[in-house]
Design an enzyme around this catalytic site. Structure first.
Site, PDB file in Angstrom:
ATOM      1  CG  ASN A  10      37.528  30.120  39.688  1.00 28.60           C
ATOM      2  OD1 ASN A  10      36.475  29.473  38.987  1.00 28.60           O
ATOM      3  ND2 ASN A  10      38.225  29.900  40.609  1.00 28.60           N
ATOM      4  CE  LYS A  12      38.095  32.728  43.142  1.00 27.88           C
ATOM      5  NZ  LYS A  12      39.299  32.449  44.606  1.00 27.88           N
ATOM      6  CG  HIS A  95      40.442  26.769  43.325  1.00 28.19           C
ATOM      7  ND1 HIS A  95      40.423  27.248  43.846  1.00 28.19           N
ATOM      8  CD2 HIS A  95      40.330  27.302  42.336  1.00 28.19           C
ATOM      9  CE1 HIS A  95      40.176  28.260  43.790  1.00 28.19           C
ATOM     10  NE2 HIS A  95      40.451  28.543  42.899  1.00 28.19           N
ATOM     11  CD  GLU A  97      38.627  30.272  46.090  1.00 27.30           C
ATOM     12  OE1 GLU A  97      37.218  29.710  46.126  1.00 27.30           O
ATOM     13  OE2 GLU A  97      38.575  30.748  46.108  1.00 27.30           O
ATOM     14  CD  GLU A 163      45.037  29.273  41.786  1.00 28.01           C
ATOM     15  OE1 GLU A 163      44.567  31.032  40.884  1.00 28.01           O
ATOM     16  OE2 GLU A 163      43.520  28.851  41.851  1.00 28.01           O
ATOM     17  N   GLY A 169      43.016  35.646  46.304  1.00 28.12           N
ATOM     18  CA  GLY A 169      42.047  37.118  46.538  1.00 28.12           C
ATOM     19  C   GLY A 169      42.697  37.985  47.636  1.00 28.12           C
ATOM     20  CB  SER A 208      46.553  38.798  44.490  1.00 22.82           C
ATOM     21  OG  SER A 208      45.658  38.937  45.170  1.00 22.82           O
TER      22      SER A 208
HETATM   23  C1  PEP Z   1      41.673  31.807  41.696  1.00 21.56           C
HETATM   24  O1  PEP Z   1      40.974  31.421  42.907  1.00 21.56           O
HETATM   25  O2  PEP Z   1      41.886  31.153  41.146  1.00 21.56           O
HETATM   26  C2  PEP Z   1      42.329  33.121  42.064  1.00 21.56           C
HETATM   27  C3  PEP Z   1      43.219  32.929  41.560  1.00 21.56           C
HETATM   28  O3  PEP Z   1      41.317  34.094  42.864  1.00 21.56           O
HETATM   29  P1  PEP Z   1      42.648  35.786  42.784  1.00 21.56           P
HETATM   30  O4  PEP Z   1      42.355  36.104  41.417  1.00 21.56           O
HETATM   31  O5  PEP Z   1      40.592  36.563  43.131  1.00 21.56           O
HETATM   32  O6  PEP Z   1      43.477  36.141  43.705  1.00 21.56           O
END
Ligand code: PEP
Length: 246
Positions: A10, A12, A95, A97, A163, A169, A208
């Site tokens: 992703n 973003k 998601h 966000e 998630e 992040g 992460s």
């Molecule tokens: C995400 O936003 O879907 C995600 C998993 O981000 P990150 O891998 O940067 O934690």
């Protein structure tokens, strides 16, 4: 039941036309991956060019969000049909966000998921708890209500991404045993909602994931791949994660 792993990136709100070189490296690297589905979800502005660059390869292109309606007076929005028309074959819905910054409820996410299926896109449905919900012992309740509210009964062409929001992040991840417990719990919820088809639904872990922890996290029972944010922006890191399954 063997589920073919999926490793999806992703991007973003990252990437310009000049980022095509990174995708080309991913396409080249994915040629040697026989047992893994690989996907990149770039910003909508790059879907068409990325889909053209990935055409005929093992890499598919997905969107990061879609509107529930197919068309109409919704300034700034993009429908699932438009994503498909641009070359996407999947879309992320729900998601954290989007849930957080755009106030998307389970009901809205459910409508988007149905739109994705209507447009013949694979829907990647994200669920996960905040730090406060986890600390308050509410992780199961939150994930249960997100799945119940946003996943229509009997759905098949869907991938779930667990998630934990506090892991996104942040560089922090749950332990492998916590991930296993949550994915097992999600599999049980899917069995109630989708019957036997639940065994075929892939459950990705996201939050992460990096080359240094991918091997451990992706080896956990009921983890069928990863949704990768930050580490998907660099082909080398993303391929190191996708390469875990071979
Ligand atoms: C995400 O936003 O879907 C995600 C998993 O981000 P990150 O891998 O940067 O934690």
């Amino acid at each position: 039941m063997a589920r073919r792993p999926l490793v999806a990136g992703n991007w973003k709100m990252n990437g310009l036309k000049s980022s095509i070189g990174e995708l080309e490296k991913i396409v080249a690297g994915a040629r040697s991956l026989r047992d893994t589905d690989v996907m990149i979800c770039p910003p909508a502005t790059l879907i068409e060019s990325f889909a053209a660059a990935a055409s005929g390869s093992a890499v598919t292109i997905g969107g990061q969000d879609c509107h529930a309606q197919a068309e109409g007076a919704y300034t700034g929005e993009i429908s699932a049909e438009m994503l498909r028309d641009a070359g996407a074959r999947a879309v992320i819905v729900g998601h954290s966000e989007r849930r957080q910054y755009h106030c998307e409820t389970n009901e809205v996410v459910r409508a988007k998921l149905l739109a994705a299926l209507r447009a013949d896109l694979l829907a990647i449905l994200c669920v996960g708890e905040t730090r406060a919900e986890r600390d308050g012992g509410r992780t199961h309740e939150v994930v249960d209500s997100q799945l119940d509210g946003s996943l229509p009964d009997g759905t098949k062409n869907v991938v779930i991404a667990y998630e934990p929001i506090w892991a996104i992040g942040s560089g922090e991840t749950p332990t492998a045993s916590d991930v296993g417990a949550m994915h097992g719990f999600i599999r049980e919820l899917l069995a109630v909602k989708c019957g036997q088809a639940a065994a075929e639904i892939r459950i990705l872990y996201g939050g992460s994931v990096k080359p240094s922890n991918a091997k451990e996290l992706l080896a956990v029972d009921n983890v069928d791949g990863a949704l990768v944010g930050g580490a998907s922006l660099k082909a080398e890191d993303f391929l190191a994660i996708a390469g875990v399954y071979g």
